[in-house]
Design an enzyme around this catalytic site. Structure first.
Site, PDB file in Angstrom:
ATOM      1  N   GLU A  94       0.867  -1.184   0.000  1.00  0.00           N
ATOM      2  CA  GLU A  94       0.000   0.000   0.000  1.00  0.00           C
ATOM      3  C   GLU A  94       0.896   1.222   0.000  1.00  0.00           C
ATOM      4  O   GLU A  94       1.962   1.221   0.624  1.00  0.00           O
ATOM      5  CB  GLU A  94      -0.893   0.000   1.248  1.00  0.00           C
ATOM      6  CG  GLU A  94      -1.742   1.266   1.344  1.00  0.00           C
ATOM      7  CD  GLU A  94      -2.881   1.177   2.348  1.00  0.00           C
ATOM      8  OE1 GLU A  94      -2.782   0.385   3.296  1.00  0.00           O
ATOM      9  OE2 GLU A  94      -3.867   1.925   2.173  1.00  0.00           O
ATOM     10  N   CYS A 144      -6.640   0.774   2.938  1.00  0.00           N
ATOM     11  CA  CYS A 144      -7.630   1.861   2.929  1.00  0.00           C
ATOM     12  C   CYS A 144      -7.560   2.697   1.659  1.00  0.00           C
ATOM     13  O   CYS A 144      -8.543   3.326   1.265  1.00  0.00           O
ATOM     14  CB  CYS A 144      -7.414   2.768   4.126  1.00  0.00           C
ATOM     15  SG  CYS A 144      -7.749   1.963   5.682  1.00  0.00           S
ATOM     16  N   ASN A 204     -12.097  -3.445   0.782  1.00  0.00           N
ATOM     17  CA  ASN A 204     -10.997  -3.637   1.741  1.00  0.00           C
ATOM     18  C   ASN A 204     -11.579  -4.006   3.100  1.00  0.00           C
ATOM     19  O   ASN A 204     -12.072  -5.109   3.264  1.00  0.00           O
ATOM     20  CB  ASN A 204     -10.117  -2.390   1.802  1.00  0.00           C
ATOM     21  CG  ASN A 204      -9.008  -2.522   2.828  1.00  0.00           C
ATOM     22  OD1 ASN A 204      -8.384  -3.585   2.919  1.00  0.00           O
ATOM     23  ND2 ASN A 204      -8.758  -1.507   3.624  1.00  0.00           N
ATOM     24  N   GLU A 205     -11.584  -3.076   4.049  1.00  0.00           N
ATOM     25  CA  GLU A 205     -12.121  -3.409   5.378  1.00  0.00           C
ATOM     26  C   GLU A 205     -13.553  -2.906   5.445  1.00  0.00           C
ATOM     27  O   GLU A 205     -13.827  -1.885   6.069  1.00  0.00           O
ATOM     28  CB  GLU A 205     -11.272  -2.735   6.451  1.00  0.00           C
ATOM     29  CG  GLU A 205      -9.936  -3.390   6.647  1.00  0.00           C
ATOM     30  CD  GLU A 205      -9.087  -2.684   7.695  1.00  0.00           C
ATOM     31  OE1 GLU A 205      -9.350  -1.502   8.012  1.00  0.00           O
ATOM     32  OE2 GLU A 205      -8.143  -3.319   8.178  1.00  0.00           O
TER      33      GLU A 205
HETATM   34  O1  AHR Z   1      -1.953  -1.222   6.782  1.00  0.00           O
HETATM   35  C1  AHR Z   1      -2.477   0.005   7.149  1.00  0.00           C
HETATM   36  C2  AHR Z   1      -3.996   0.014   7.129  1.00  0.00           C
HETATM   37  O2  AHR Z   1      -4.517  -0.834   8.083  1.00  0.00           O
HETATM   38  C3  AHR Z   1      -4.638  -0.450   5.864  1.00  0.00           C
HETATM   39  O3  AHR Z   1      -4.703   0.539   4.928  1.00  0.00           O
HETATM   40  C4  AHR Z   1      -6.004  -0.836   6.296  1.00  0.00           C
HETATM   41  O4  AHR Z   1      -6.585  -1.822   5.487  1.00  0.00           O
HETATM   42  C5  AHR Z   1      -5.823  -1.243   7.725  1.00  0.00           C
HETATM   43  O5  AHR Z   1      -6.720  -0.620   8.559  1.00  0.00           O
END
Ligand code: AHR
Length: 658
Positions: free
Chosen positions: A48, A244, A378-379
Site C-alpha cells: 500500500e 484503505c 478492503n475493510e
Molecule cells: O496497513 C495500514 C492500514 O490498516 C490499511 O490501509 C487498512 O486496510 C488497515 O486498517
C-alpha cells in the site's frame, strides 16, 4: 510491557542454563500421511502507498510533484527563482500544469527551479541518473537549459556535483533526456535547472529524474534495492494497492486503476489519504503520482514470481471515515464500479484485440498477466458490504468464472461484524476471506490454534493484513516478530484452509512514516530488513510442499497451557522435512522430535538448523541492518527420534532429510 520485556531479557542467560533440568517435550510428527498441500500463494506481500512506499519509495522517481499538479500549490516541492510562471494549457490533458521560464530581466540574474525530491534526492557515487523533461520554445528557435545535481550544503567551490546542458530545439512539445553521473554519494542532494539562454522563453513539463539502474532496468522503474528485498522474500502472492487507499477518504479519492495506466505523463495525481489520516504524523505534500500503477504492479508481480492480487473498490468509501450512507454508492448505481473490476481483469488477461488488452500490449506486455484472483472491498462491514459485493460476484462469475474472488471479514479479528461477515461470504460464494489483525502480544500468544476449528467447507482464509503490535507504543522489535513466527505455525498447520498470508504494511521511509511496525524500512539510499522480514522470509524459504501432523500429547502445539510456551508445525518437501519451533518462554526447551509412521530401516538425517534469536528483544534492524539476523547452524542428527534444544525466546527451523 516495556518493564516486562526488560525483565524477560535479564532472564535469558539464566534461563538457558536451566535447559538441562527442564522436562522434555515430545513432538510426534506423523511421516506416514502427507497433509494438505501448502499453496504456492501461502506467504506473500501486501503493498500500500503508506509511509511513502510508492512515490519516494519503491517507485524510483526522484522528483516530487514532477507535473506541477499538487493542488494547493502547483509549485509545491519546488523552489523557483527569477522569472517562473505556472501555466495550465499543457500537452497532457489530465495534468495540464507546466512552468514557463522567462528572461530574468538582467544579465546577472537567473531563472530556474530546484527540487529536493522526497526528503532529499539520494545520489550514489558513480551511478547514472536519467533526467527527462517535456519542453518547447514557445516562440520558436533554440534555447538551452542547464541541469545540475547539487547540494546547497556542498562545501566545494560550486554547489553542483555534475551538470549537463539540454538544447531545446522545437516550438512543439518534445521529450528530452540526458544522463548525469554522480561523482559523490549524498542522500540529500537536489536537482537544479537553469534557463541557460536567458533571453529565451522555455516551457517545461513532467520533469523527471530516475536512477538508470532500476529493477530490471525499466525506465519507469522501481528502486532496485527495494524490489530486490521483495524478490528475496519469494512472495507467492502480491496484494495491491491496499488497504484503505483502495476505498478513499471519499469516493473521489478512491484508487481508480484506470488513472494509473497509460503514459505516465498523463496519469492524474490522486490525494494520498495517509497525508492527513493521522494529524500527529502529517505530510501535507503526500500525493500519489500513479507512476507505480497497475501495469507496473502486474509486471513486478511477474518479475518477482508472485500471483497478483488486485483489490478494487466496491463502491464503499472508507467506513471509518464516513458514517453517512450518502458517502457511498447506492447498490443499484454500482454499474461503473463493476465495469471497472471487469475491465481490470481484461487489462490483465484480455486478448490484445480487446480494448484493455490492447492498452496492456501498447504499454509493453502483449502476453496476458494471467490474473487469477481479485479482491472486492478492503475493510468493509455491515449489511451494506454483502449487498455491495453481491452484484460484483454475479458479474465476475458470469464473465470470468475462473477468477477467484476475495471478500473481507472487516477490520476486526473477531466480534460481531466478523461473525456476521464470514457466513455472508460463504453465502455469496467468495473463494477467500480477507482477515485483518494488528493485535497485541497476548492476542498473538492466544491464537496459535485460531484456524484449527475453522469451517472446512467455507471460503479459504487470506490473512491479508497482520502484525504484532505492542500496546501503546508501536514499533518494530524482536519480541513482536517472534510472536508473529509463533502465530504462523498455525497458518502452516492449517494449510488446507489458509491459502494466503501477508504481513502489513510492507514499506516505510524513515523520515516519512505514518504507521509502524512495518516489514521493510528504507532511507534515500539504504534498505533495512526487519526481524519480521526475516520471519516472513524463513517461512517462505522453508514453505515445503505438504503439512505434516505434529502433536504433543496428541494435541497441536499452539502455546496452550501446559505446552511450555511452545508453538510448532512441520512440513514435508520431497525427501526433506522442516520442523518449525517457536519457544516464546523464558526457558530453553528440550524437545524430542519423534518421527512416527516411518519404515523400520528409514532414518532422517539432520541437514542444518536455522536460528533467529537475540537478547536484545526490544530492538530491530532499522538503525543497524545486521543487528538481528537468522543464523544457519550445523545440525547433526540421525534416526527417527532426535533430541534438540530450543533457546528461550527463539524461532528455530530444523531441516532433516531422508
Ligand atoms: O496497513 C495500514 C492500514 O490498516 C490499511 O490501509 C487498512 O486496510 C488497515 O486498517
Amino acid at each position: 510491557m516495556k518493564t516486562k520485556l526488560i525483565i524477560l531479557t535479564s532472564f535469558l542467560l539464566m534461563a538457558a542454563g536451566l535447559a538441562s533440568h527442564a522436562q522434555t517435550n515430545t513432538f510426534d510428527i506423523n511421516m506416514k500421511k502427507l497433509g494438505a498441500p501448502i499453496q504456492p500463494t501461502m506467504y506473500g506481500i501486501f503493498f500500500e502507498d503508506i509511509n511513502f512506499a510508492a512515490d519516494g519509495g519503491l517507485y524510483a522517481e526522484l522528483v516530487k510533484n514532477r507535473s506541477f499538479e499538487f493542488p494547493v500549490d502547483p509549485l509545491q516541492g519546488w523552489t523557483a527563482f527569477g522569472n517562473v510562471k505556472v501555466r495550465e494549457d499543457g500537452p497532457f490533458d489530465k495534468n495540464p500544469h507546466y512552468v514557463r521560464l522567462g528572461n530574468p530581466g538582467h544579465a546577472h540574474k537567473h531563472t530556474g527551479l530546484e527540487n529536493s525530491g522526497f526528503f532529499g534526492i539520494g545520489l550514489k557515487e558513480g551511478a547514472q541518473y536519467r533526467f527527462s523533461v517535456w519542453a518547447r520554445v514557445p516562440d520558436g528557435g533554440n534555447a538551452t537549459i542547464r541541469v545540475e545535481l547539487m547540494d546547497r550544503a556542498n562545501m566545494g567551490e560550486r554547489q553542483a556535483y555534475v551538470q549537463q546542458r539540454v538544447a531545446i530545439s522545437s516550438s512543439q512539445w518534445k521529450k528530452y533526456e540526458v544522463v548525469l553521473t554522480s561523482p559523490v554519494t549524498n542522500p540529500k542532494a537536489s536537482l537544479r535547472i537553469f534557463l541557460q539562454s536567458k533571453e529565451a522563453t522555455v516551457d517545461l513539463e513532467h520533469i523527471s529524474l530516475f536512477p538508470v539502474d532500476t529493477w530490471m532496468g525499466h525506465e519507469n522503474g522501481m528502486r532496485k534495492d527495494l524490489a530486490q528485498a521483495l524478490y528475496d522474500l519469494h512472495p507467492g502472492i502480491f496484494r495491491f494497492p491496499g488497504g484503505c487507499i483502495v476505498e478513499g477518504t471519499d469516493l473521489e479519492t478512491r484508487y481508480n486503476w484506470k488513472n494509473s495506466v497509460g503514459p505516465v505523463e498523463n496519469r492524474p495525481i490522486n490525494e494520498n489519504r495517509w497525508e492527513y489520516t493521522f494529524d500527529y504524523r502529517l505530510f501535507p505534500d503526500y500525493f500519489q503520482s500513479y507512476g507505480l500503477g497497475f501495469y507496473e504492479f502486474f509486471l513486478l508481480s511477474e518479475e518477482i514470481g508472485s500471483e497478483p492480487l488486485p483489490i478494487v473498490s466496491c463502491g464503499l468509501a472508507c467506513q471509518f471515515q464516513n458514517d453517512d450512507e450518502s458517502a457511498h454508492v447506492p447498490v443499484d448505481e454500482l454499474q461503473d464500479y463493476i465495469q471497472d473490476a471487469l475491465d481490470l481483469i481484461e487489462f490483465a488477461n484480455g486478448d490484445v484485440s480487446t480494448k484493455w488488452g490492447a492498452l496492456r500490449a501498447e504499454m509493453g506486455h502483449p502476453a496476458p498477466f494471467n490474473l487469477k484472483f481479485l479482491g472486492v472491498g478492503n475493510e468493509q462491514w455491515g449489511e451494506t458490504y454483502p449487498e455491495h459485493l453481491e452484484p460484483f460476484v454475479k458479474a465476475i462469475r458470469a464473465k470470468y468464472p475462473d477468477i477467484k474472488i476475495v471478500g473481507t471479514s472487516g477490520p476486526d479479528s473477531e466480534g460481531n461484524q466478523f461473525d456476521f461477515l464470514w457466513p455472508e461470504m460463504k453465502r455469496l460464494g467468495a473463494d477467500l476471506v480477507d482477515e485483518h489483525f494488528y493485535r497485541p502480544y497476548d492476542w498473538f500468544l492466544s491464537q496459535g490454534a485460531r484456524y484449527d476449528n475453522y469451517d472446512r467447507k467455507g471460503p479459504k482464509v487470506f490473512a491479508g493484513e497482520y502484525a504484532c503490535h505492542a500496546r501503546g507504543k508501536k514499533w518494530n522489535h524482536f519480541y513482536a516478530s517472534l510472536l508473529e513466527a509463533a502465530f504462523m505455525t498455525g497458518l502452516e498447520r492449517n494449510a488446507d484452509i489458509v491459502h494466503m498470508a501477508t504481513y502489513a504494511p510492507l514499506f516505510a521511509h524513515v523520515e516519512g512514516w505514518q504507521w509502524r511496525p512495518d516489514l521493510i524500512w528504507f532511507d534515500n539510499l539504504n534498505t533495512m530488513r526487519t526481524v519480521s522480514y526475516y520471519v516472513q522470509q524463513l517461512y517462505s524459504q522453508y514453505k515445503g510442499a505438504n503439512a505434516l501432523t505434529l502433536t504433543m500429547d496428541k494435541k497441536n502445539v499452539t502455546g496452550a497451557d501446559g505446552q511450555n510456551g511452545l508453538f510448532a508445525s512441520a512440513v514435508a518437501d520431497g525427501n526433506k522435512v522442516y520442523v518449525k519451533v517457536v519457544n516464546t518462554s523464558e526457558k530453553a526447551q528440550s524437545i524430542n522430535l519423534n518421527f512416527t509412521g516411518m519404515k523400520k530401516n528409514e532414518v532422517l538425517k539432520g541437514v542444518k538448523s536455522i536460528r533467529l534469536t537475540t537478547d536484545k528483544i526490544e530492538e530491530d534492524n532499522i538503525e543497524d541492518p545486521t543487528n538481528i539476523l537468522p543464523e544457519e547452524l550445523a545440525f547433526s542428527a540421525q534416526g527417527q527420534n532426535v533430541n534438540v534444544t530450543v533457546e528461550p525466546l527463539c524461532f528455530r527451523i530444523f531441516v532433516l532429510e531422508k
